[in-house]
Motif scaffolding. Structure first.
Motif, short mmCIF file in Angstrom:
data_model
loop_
_atom_site.label_atom_id
_atom_site.label_comp_id
_atom_site.label_asym_id
_atom_site.label_seq_id
_atom_site.Cartn_x
_atom_site.Cartn_y
_atom_site.Cartn_z
N PRO A 102 -3.79 6.94 7.48
CA PRO A 102 -2.66 6.87 7.84
C PRO A 102 -1.73 5.78 8.70
CG PRO A 102 -3.71 9.46 8.13
CD PRO A 102 -4.73 8.12 7.94
N ILE A 103 -1.21 5.80 8.42
CA ILE A 103 -0.13 4.29 8.88
C ILE A 103 0.70 4.76 10.38
CG2 ILE A 103 0.45 2.15 8.71
CD1 ILE A 103 0.21 1.88 5.84
N ARG A 104 -0.35 4.19 11.36
CA ARG A 104 0.59 4.21 12.52
C ARG A 104 1.95 3.71 12.48
NH1 ARG A 104 -4.13 2.90 16.78
NH2 ARG A 104 -4.74 2.01 15.31
N LYS A 105 2.82 3.95 13.24
CA LYS A 105 4.25 3.07 12.96
C LYS A 105 4.13 2.39 13.81
CE LYS A 105 9.00 4.62 14.38
NZ LYS A 105 9.43 5.75 14.52
N GLY A 106 4.51 1.52 13.14
CA GLY A 106 4.97 0.19 14.08
C GLY A 106 3.53 -0.92 13.26
N ARG A 107 2.52 -0.84 13.25
CA ARG A 107 1.78 -1.11 12.64
C ARG A 107 1.68 -2.33 11.42
NH1 ARG A 107 -2.10 -2.21 16.84
NH2 ARG A 107 -4.00 -1.71 15.14
N LYS A 108 2.36 -3.27 11.14
CA LYS A 108 2.68 -3.84 10.10
C LYS A 108 1.32 -4.25 8.95
CE LYS A 108 7.02 -5.61 10.78
NZ LYS A 108 8.10 -6.76 10.83
N PHE A 109 0.33 -4.39 9.95
CA PHE A 109 -1.01 -5.14 9.61
C PHE A 109 -1.99 -4.28 8.97
CE2 PHE A 109 -5.26 -5.62 10.21
CZ PHE A 109 -5.53 -6.54 9.69
N ASP A 110 -1.47 -2.96 9.62
CA ASP A 110 -2.26 -1.55 8.70
C ASP A 110 -1.77 -1.44 7.67
OD1 ASP A 110 -3.92 -1.71 10.83
OD2 ASP A 110 -2.73 0.71 11.97
N LYS A 111 0.04 -1.55 7.19
CA LYS A 111 0.11 -1.38 6.19
C LYS A 111 -0.15 -2.82 4.95
CE LYS A 111 3.08 -0.74 3.31
NZ LYS A 111 3.20 1.29 2.55
N VAL A 112 -0.20 -4.46 5.49
CA VAL A 112 -0.69 -4.79 4.53
C VAL A 112 -1.94 -4.56 4.34
CG1 VAL A 112 -1.47 -7.56 4.86
CG2 VAL A 112 0.52 -6.77 5.59
N THR A 172 -3.60 -3.93 0.31
CA THR A 172 -5.08 -4.54 -0.49
C THR A 172 -6.05 -3.38 -0.70
OG1 THR A 172 -3.72 -6.43 1.42
CG2 THR A 172 -6.31 -6.76 0.15
N ALA A 173 -6.17 -2.37 0.26
CA ALA A 173 -6.82 -1.98 -0.35
C ALA A 173 -6.42 -0.88 -1.85
CB ALA A 173 -7.57 -0.96 0.55
N VAL A 174 -5.44 -0.17 -1.59
CA VAL A 174 -5.31 0.51 -2.73
C VAL A 174 -5.37 -0.41 -3.74
CG1 VAL A 174 -2.99 1.70 -3.87
CG2 VAL A 174 -3.63 2.04 -1.55
N GLU A 175 -4.71 -1.65 -3.67
CA GLU A 175 -5.00 -2.95 -4.92
C GLU A 175 -6.22 -2.91 -5.72
OE1 GLU A 175 -2.90 -6.06 -3.90
OE2 GLU A 175 -0.86 -5.64 -4.07
N PHE A 176 -7.47 -3.00 -4.82
CA PHE A 176 -8.77 -3.22 -4.91
C PHE A 176 -9.35 -2.02 -5.41
CE2 PHE A 176 -9.41 -7.06 -2.38
CZ PHE A 176 -9.42 -7.93 -2.98
N ARG A 177 -8.76 -0.64 -5.38
CA ARG A 177 -9.10 0.78 -5.56
C ARG A 177 -9.00 0.96 -6.80
NH1 ARG A 177 -6.76 5.98 -2.74
NH2 ARG A 177 -5.21 4.92 -3.96
N ASP A 178 -7.38 0.73 -7.38
CA ASP A 178 -6.82 0.71 -8.52
C ASP A 178 -7.44 -0.25 -9.21
OD1 ASP A 178 -5.13 2.04 -7.38
OD2 ASP A 178 -3.42 1.20 -7.37
N GLU A 179 -7.91 -1.41 -9.41
CA GLU A 179 -8.60 -2.47 -10.16
C GLU A 179 -9.79 -1.42 -10.60
OE1 GLU A 179 -8.50 -6.56 -7.53
OE2 GLU A 179 -6.86 -6.53 -8.70
N ARG A 180 -10.28 -1.67 -9.47
CA ARG A 180 -11.85 -0.71 -9.69
C ARG A 180 -11.58 -0.09 -10.50
NH1 ARG A 180 -16.80 -1.03 -6.64
NH2 ARG A 180 -17.83 0.78 -7.21
N ARG A 181 -10.53 0.97 -10.89
CA ARG A 181 -10.55 2.22 -11.15
C ARG A 181 -10.11 2.25 -12.54
NH1 ARG A 181 -6.77 6.38 -7.62
NH2 ARG A 181 -8.90 7.14 -5.77
N ASP A 182 -9.40 0.82 -13.17
CA ASP A 182 -9.50 -0.03 -14.28
C ASP A 182 -10.35 -0.19 -15.24
OD1 ASP A 182 -6.35 0.39 -14.26
OD2 ASP A 182 -6.07 -1.65 -12.75
#
Length: 432
Positions: A376-386, A390-400
């Motif tokens: 979960p992303i804490r409010k106001g934490r832009k770095f956590d969002k980035v 990035t992690a979601v992109e890598f996970r999706d590539e792994r599933r591909d």
């Protein structure tokens, strides 16, 4: 000097004070008391047996198990005519955690030998040399302590922990009981013809039986099952992705344990198992075999295998396997990838392997990546969002990558590190 001697020295203070109260001769009492103790100490040093009177030998057992408690044993013999209190200690070694709280100790009667032992847990596989044992024994009068270093070399081999083989063998036995010791059919993979059936959406067009289709006036496909009584090969990648740690241990350690357990289960099922270890080149190759001798050969090959930072030459390993193993085999590939480029290399070359053999790829779940993707992303934490994006992109590539292998008809298994062996064995049993 022992604690007893220090206590006697300290006892001189009240004795000297008492002499001062009685007749004032505290100086004479101080000198007498210390000279008396010094004389006793010298006498204890002289009459206490010399270091060579203690003889040391190690236990014959030289096999330890990685990630398991192991007992190190050695024996000390007192060849003197005096009873001695002896404490023993092995030289400190890297890659071993000593679990015993205290140093092993014993009272050694004259001319007797006693066992000394302590418990360790190896944190690394391989071969390790223990060279010296350190002994400390108390003098006959209990006032002095003597130290001795005895050269007593012994090489200990730390093997992967396969002590839980019984539960995996039980899994195989249960499978046999459930199926009446008959082969359970596993359709959709393999190249052994089983039957004909009508076409359904999603079937591979290459399986269409054109003669049957023309005869029946509807599309008919061939149905295949896994070939039986075929050799099993284990391909072990020891390249860079396998050098990373998961829960305190390297991925390679989990893979080696899984490979040894799987090989034992294959042998228990009456089939032959072979091994190939590779990184930028093929490091080891063992032709398919079975029996206790073959199992020991696999163990001796794998217990000291080390990972490295090189990029695995997947294509080269597959070509060598196809050259050496002409007969169609079931191939379990223990590997992983951190970058999509590494996985695409595997996908690009596995078609060559699939022409002759039936590959199954065993991956280790990237739990840290999944955790970052789902955190979960804490409010106001832009770095956590980035980080999460990035992690979601890598996970999706792994599933591909998994989907690409599945589209090629190559089964994949992804499991947690602690279940790596279980996942491989379950996959094999489903085909056995």
């Amino acid at each position: 000097m022992t604690k007893s001697f220090v206590f006697l020295v300290a006892l001189g203070a009240p004795v000297t004070f008492a002499a001062w109260l009685l007749d004032g001769s505290y100086i004479a009492m101080f000198i007498f008391w210390n000279l008396f103790l010094l004389g006793l100490l010298v006498l204890d040093i002289l009459i206490t047996p010399k270091k060579k009177t203690l003889q040391v030998r190690r236990d014959d057992e030289d096999v330890l198990y990685f990630k398991d408690e192991n007992e190190i044993v050695f024996y000390v013999k007192n060849t003197s005519n005096f009873a001695l209190y002896v404490q023993g200690k092995d030289e400190s070694m890297r890659h071993f955690s000593v679990l015993s709280e205290e140093e092993p100790d014993n009272w050694l009667a004259p001319r007797e030998e006693e066992l000394f032992s302590y418990t360790v847990m190896p944190t690394k596989r391989g071969s390790f040399m223990f060279r010296h044992i350190y002994l400390r024994y108390t003098g006959v009068l209990g006032l002095c302590t003597k130290h001795v270093r005895v050269e007593c070399p012994r090489e200990y081999k730390v093997y992967p922990n396969v002590r839980d083989l019984g539960k995996y063998r039980l899994m195989l036995q249960k499978k046999r009981l459930m199926t009446g010791d008959r082969a359970a059919k596993d359709y959709g993979i393999g190249y052994e013809f089983e039957s004909l059936r009508p076409y359904v959406v999603g079937d591979d067009y290459r399986k269409i039986n054109w003669r049957a289709t023309a005869r029946e006036h509807k599309i008919i496909v061939n149905q295949y099952q896994v070939e039986r009584n075929q050799p099993v090969y284990i391909l072990l990648d020891i390249g860079r992705p396998m050098s990373y740690c998961v829960k305190g241990y390297k991925k390679l350690d989990y893979a080696i344990n899984a490979a040894l357990i799987l090989s034992d289960i294959v042998n228990q099922a009456g089939e032959k198992v072979g091994l190939m270890v590779y990184d930028s080149m093929v490091r080891s190759h063992i032709a398919p075999g079975q029996g206790a001798g073959h199992r020991n050969l696999l163990m001796e090959t794998l217990y000291h295998v080390e990972d490295n930072r090189s990029t695995a030459d997947v294509g080269g390993a597959f070509r060598v396997l196809c050259e050496k193993q002409k007969r169609r085999s079931l191939v379990f590939i223990f590997t992983d990838f951190e970058l999509p480029e590494e996985a695409r290399e595997l996908v690009a070359h596995i078609a060559l392997l699939k022409k002759r053999h039936m590959p199954i790829v065993i991956f280790m779940e990237n739990e840290s990546l999944n955790s970052l993707a789902e955190k979960p992303i804490r409010k106001g934490r832009k770095f956590d969002k980035v980080v999460q994006t990035t992690a979601v992109e890598f996970r999706d590539e792994r599933r591909d990558i998994f989907r690409s292998l599945a589209a090629m008809g190559v089964p994949t298994v992804e499991s947690k590190a602690e279940d790596f062996a279980l996942a491989a064995v379950n996959r094999y049993i489903s085909l056995a």
